[in-house]
Write an enzyme that holds these catalytic residues in place. Structure first.
Site, mmCIF file in Angstrom:
data_model
loop_
_atom_site.group_PDB
_atom_site.id
_atom_site.type_symbol
_atom_site.label_atom_id
_atom_site.label_comp_id
_atom_site.label_asym_id
_atom_site.label_seq_id
_atom_site.Cartn_x
_atom_site.Cartn_y
_atom_site.Cartn_z
ATOM 1 N N ASP A 37 -3.745 0.502 3.326
ATOM 2 C CA ASP A 37 -5.179 0.330 3.544
ATOM 3 C C ASP A 37 -5.493 -1.062 4.092
ATOM 4 O O ASP A 37 -4.851 -2.045 3.731
ATOM 5 C CB ASP A 37 -5.909 0.540 2.206
ATOM 6 N N GLU A 73 -3.527 1.793 8.348
ATOM 7 C CA GLU A 73 -4.948 1.944 8.668
ATOM 8 C C GLU A 73 -5.362 0.617 9.302
ATOM 9 O O GLU A 73 -5.691 -0.339 8.612
ATOM 10 C CB GLU A 73 -5.774 2.241 7.424
#
Length: 746
Positions: free
Chosen positions: A406, A459
């Protein structure tokens, strides 16, 4: 027994610190110590009326020395196996002495940790059950080890010592910053915390950063645990290690475990989720963060327990069961991982030993202005080791097949979400976070080296070059990168009314300009259907039928675009409301034939996708994609080829983004023959209008789109059709072969 022998002398200032659990080296005082002639055994038993040291050969009555410290002197220098028998009124306690045991963490472990190179760090730090065989019988207990280099003293408190940390002070292990203690009787399932004394003398209770199990939030204690799970996915793991997953079919179903259906635990999910995913045909499930987190509405992206699966849904072994069952069903498991930042809760990592230990001490680098969180000190070896080993922990202990990292962009840039004056350049004057880059490269390289067949997925939302390039070539080393540009452009285009899309044609074609600059995954994730953004259904213009058709069109386009794909839960049946983590999905919508039709469409897309290597085998080069016509903005139509690099499979795709059907729309085909319509998102069974091509089309010798062959297609409104060369019917082949054989015989 000679009660008149003098004990080894210790100053009262030291005894005072030891008796209150304030001494950094309690093992230097407590436990057995020889003066070369006799053995002094000191134990700490506050409020005891009497204490006896019991060995296999005798009992030695101890003398109270100072504030709960008792001693007994034994003749000779050999340390016997002994127990401590203490009386408190009518109650008698018989326990082993934790201060007689050698450290359970070795010098090599400490060296590797200090160098930031311990790849199985979770096996030495944290709480670990141990059994020691001894003359008086086996000793069961738990060893504790924690890194707190700036603490004055560290203690363990828990269910096993009535939460009185003063009786379980830890010893410091030289200059490593690690504190260690073995506590006999500390049992599996017991709750515990560390008490850490800051340099100002204050005490603070902290959860174990390496705890592998925790209490259910909002409770915050760590729990002693061990795994008894026996894996049954050997076949999956063996086959996984033999293949490169990035070049195979990857179709991901993203799940927030707490709101897929309310009230389910890990075992319930194994029973209910697997059947749904198998019906839909996804190759992988991606779980939003499973690590422990204090605040549910953070969805797990503010982690407090990096080594502990969240207790909200069961035990660590129950999570192992869920993953095991997914593997046996042929479904891979991806987990979101959050090494970019962590919350400021004072019982967790924040200011762990009274100093910025895990977080960067530089205020321009150590706090995230958007999220109100701390940023890891990626340049500190022990912190980097904590994170790299954590990724390996999930891959090793839970058989995770992929890690989606993330907020990578927030780690890469020193000026991320910062105004001028709020950040400092690196040593070369640039805005790149060199330490974070090194951490990312090491975590990816180490994971791929140790666990062949896994995926590391970024990401990352910027134009940083080389996100999926090899670390040996200076890249970050990820296997896949989320294509946020594709997602933004596509959704922006889809939200336009069809009549206006001709003016936005460049938005739907622009992704092919850079589609092969990285190894991409196309995400329609949770971020696009929450916080007022609405569901994918609600983004589509028009009436209910048009919205549902738009959703099917979007998926048909996504599944045929270069790159792997990801779809968030609920969107497979076109949930109307945006996602709410506090409520379950609107499963009642699947009773509506039109919403159920969207789900059937997704299932068929995944089936066609798996069956046709052209749609997945060459996602990352121009050889796998070829425009037929990307310029027909007036009709809102895209036509293109997908081609395989492992066989002769080829698929022709025609996507009609207009609200009107296009009848007899001529499209160039790569070679002559009969082509089968293998997918039509407008099929009646999916809730569509049924415009199609009656199963097949035949090419003609009519040059079109720069090709010698073409065919007239019936393009459905807001629909996508796929075509593949029609294969001969096996029964016809057999009949022809038999007829030929008969003719030969004659």
């Amino acid at each position: 027994m000679n009660t008149m022998l003098p004990p080894l002398s210790i100053g009262y200032d030291i005894l005072d610190l030891v008796s209150n659990g304030n001494y950094h080296a309690p093992h230097d005082v407590l436990g057995p110590h020889s003066d070369g002639t006799n053995l002094t055994i000191r134990v700490l038993r506050h409020l005891a009326d009497s204490v006896v040291i019991e060995t296999a050969t005798g009992k030695y009555e101890a003398t109270h020395e100072f504030n709960g410290i008792w001693y007994a002197v034994l003749e000779g220098t050999e340390v016997p196996d002994y127990r401590v028998r203490a009386k408190y009124g009518e109650f008698e306690s018989v326990t082993d002495d934790g201060y007689r045991f050698l450290p359970t963490i070795g010098e090599v472990d400490l060296y590797l940790f200090s160098e930031g190179r311990h790849e199985r760090l979770w096996e030495v730090l944290g709480a670990h059950l141990h059994t020691y065989e001894s003359e008086l019988g086996p000793v069961h207990g738990t060893s504790f080890a924690v890194w707190a280099p700036n603490a004055k003293a560290v203690r363990v408190m828990g269910d096993f010592n009535s939460w009185n940390g003063a009786v379980s002070a830890m010893r410091t292990m030289g200059t490593s910053g690690v504190w260690e203690l073995f506590i006999p009787g500390a049992y599996e399932g017991a709750r515990y915390k560390y008490e850490i004394q800051f340099q100002d003398g204050s005490w603070h209770q902290k959860a174990d950063p390496y705890a592998q199990r925790t209490e259910i939030p909002p409770s915050t204690a760590s729990i002693i645990t061990k795994s008894d799970y026996e894996w049954t996915d050997d076949e999956w793991m063996t086959e996984r290690a033999k293949r490169d997953p990035h070049t195979g079919p990857i179709s991901i179903y993203e799940v927030h475990l707490g709101s897929w259906r309310l009230g389910l635990d890990f075992e319930d999910m194994a029973q209910q989720l697997i059947g749904h995913v198998k019906y839909l045909g996804f190759t992988h499930v991606e779980f939003m963060p499973l690590s422990e987190h204090p605040y549910g509405p953070s969805w797990g992206y503010q982690v407090s327990g990096y080594y502990a699966p969240t207790a909200r849904f069961g035990t660590p072994d129950q999570l192992r069961y869920l993953i095991d069952e997914l593997h046996k069903a042929g479904i891979g498991v991806i987990m979101d991982w959050v090494p970019a930042h962590f919350p400021k809760d004072d019982w967790a990592l924040a200011r762990f030993d009274g100093t910025p230990l895990y977080e960067d001490p530089n205020p321009h680098r150590g706090e995230h202005p958007d999220w109100g969180t701390y940023i890891f000190n990626f340049g500190r070896r022990e912190v980097k080791n904590f994170l790299v080993a954590n990724a390996l922990y999930w891959l090793e202990e839970f058989h995770i097949d992929g890690i989606r990292v993330d907020a990578v962009a927030s780690m890469l840039y020193l000026d991320y979400s910062r105004e001028a004056g709020q950040w400092e350049p690196n040593m070369y004057g640039g805005r790149e976070n060199l330490e974070a880059i090194a951490f990312i490269q090491e975590s990816n390289a180490t994971a791929y080296h140790n666990y062949p067949g896994i995926m590391m997925i970024a990401e990352e939302s910027t134009s940083w070059e080389g996100v999926t390039a090899m670390t040996s070539d200076g890249g970050l080393g990820y296997g896949l990168k989320w294509n946020m540009g594709w997602m933004n452009d596509t959704l922006r285009y889809m939200q336009e009314k069809p009549i206006n899309r001709r003016w936005h044609h460049g938005e739907i074609t622009f992704s092919l300009v850079y589609a092969f600059s990285e190894k991409f995954c196309l995400p329609l994730s949770h971020d696009e259907v929450v916080h007022g953004k609405g569901s994918l259904y609600s983004k589509m213009p028009g009436n209910d039928w048009e919205k549902l058709a738009g959703v099917r069109l979007l998926y048909g386009y996504q599944w045929s675009h270069p790159g792997k794909q990801l779809l968030f839960m609920g969107q497979e049946f076109a949930q109307i409301n945006e996602w709410n983590e506090g409520a379950g999905l609107d499963w009642w919508l699947t009773d509506n034939p039109n919403h159920d039709g969207v789900m059937s469409c997704v299932a068929r897309l995944n089936q066609v996708y798996r069956e046709h290597p052209a749609l997945w085998s060459d996602d990352f080069t121009y050889h796998g994609y070829e425009w037929i016509d990307g310029s027909d903005g007036d009709n809102n139509v895209l036509t293109y080829l997908r081609k395989s690099n492992i066989d002769d499979d080829i698929v022709v795709v025609a996507a009609n983004f207009s609200g009107q059907a296009h009848f007899d729309y001529r499209v160039g085909f790569p070679f002559p023959g009969e082509w089968e319509e293998i997918m039509n998102t407008d099929a009646v069974e999916y809730g569509g209008s049924g415009v199609g091509n009656m199963g097949t089309v035949e090419t003609e010798d009519v040059p079109w789109n720069g090709r010698a062959q073409s065919a007239l297609l019936q393009l459905p409104p807001l629909g996508v059709v796929y075509f593949a060369p029609k294969k001969a019917d096996p029964e016809v082949i057999d009949a022809d072969a038999a007829e030929e054989a008969e003719a030969t015989d004659e």
